[in-house]
Design an enzyme around this catalytic site. Structure first.
Site: not given
Ligand code: NI
Length: 185
Positions: A45, A98-99, A140-141, A144
């Protein structure tokens, strides 16, 4: 085009993202770039604030997990103006990464059922109840988009344990295979 991923400490990651208008310029291209950036970094994601844009656009790819979770075969979708109305269901603990937080993986507790509203890539409106792994990834996404990151869900003790890694990120030390934009002073 592969875009650099903004890492922990970048102010855009702490902003509440805005809904976009249907005529947002070059939306198709933005979404294509987000998919390419996510794929290149092996993510499932990516939210627009992670590429520096405080807008409510997210891409999710669960197809990569479809060997283990066949229900997600072919699941590659964009979510526009996404909002979570309610989180419910059983609380489950699962490890997340997480990226924007390279090198950090921690167990996060989340409800396994959510009520969400969003527009798809064709700007069709959806109002859905989502369960299971997708509900976790969406939380999670979509976090953000509220200026939140998964580390915000950790206990003070766990947060203390990763403080060194967070401070390293703030100093611009990110160890990952993809291009990042850190807050190096
Ligand atoms: Ni993330």
């Amino acid at each position: 085009m592969i875009l650099p991923i903004y890492t922990y400490g970048q102010p855009v990651l702490r902003k509440v993202a805005e809904d976009i208008a249907p005529d947002y310029p070059d939306l198709k291209e933005l979404i294509a770039n987000m998919f390419e950036t996510m794929d290149h970094a092996d993510g499932v994601g990516l939210a627009a604030p992670q590429i520096g844009l405080p807008i409510r656009v997210v891409v999710i790819n669960l197809d990569v997990l479809s060997d283990d979770l066949p229900e997600y075969k072919g699941f590659r979708k964009a979510f526009i103006n996404a909002h979570i109305l309610e989180v419910s269901g059983e609380e489950e603990s699962m490890e997340e990464g997480c990226l924007s937080l390279p090198g950090i993986h921690e167990t996060v507790k989340r409800g396994n059922k959510i009520h969400v509203q969003y527009l798809d890539e064709n700007l069709e409106a959806h109002d859905e109840v989502v369960e299971g792994y997708l509900a976790r990834v969406m939380q999670h996404e979509f976090d953000h988009l509220e200026g939140k990151m998964f580390i915000d869900h950790l206990s003070p003790l766990r947060k203390q344990m990763i403080k060194g890694k967070l401070n390293a990120l703030l100093k611009g030390k990110a160890h990952c295979t993809y291009r990042v934009k850190t807050v190096k002073k």
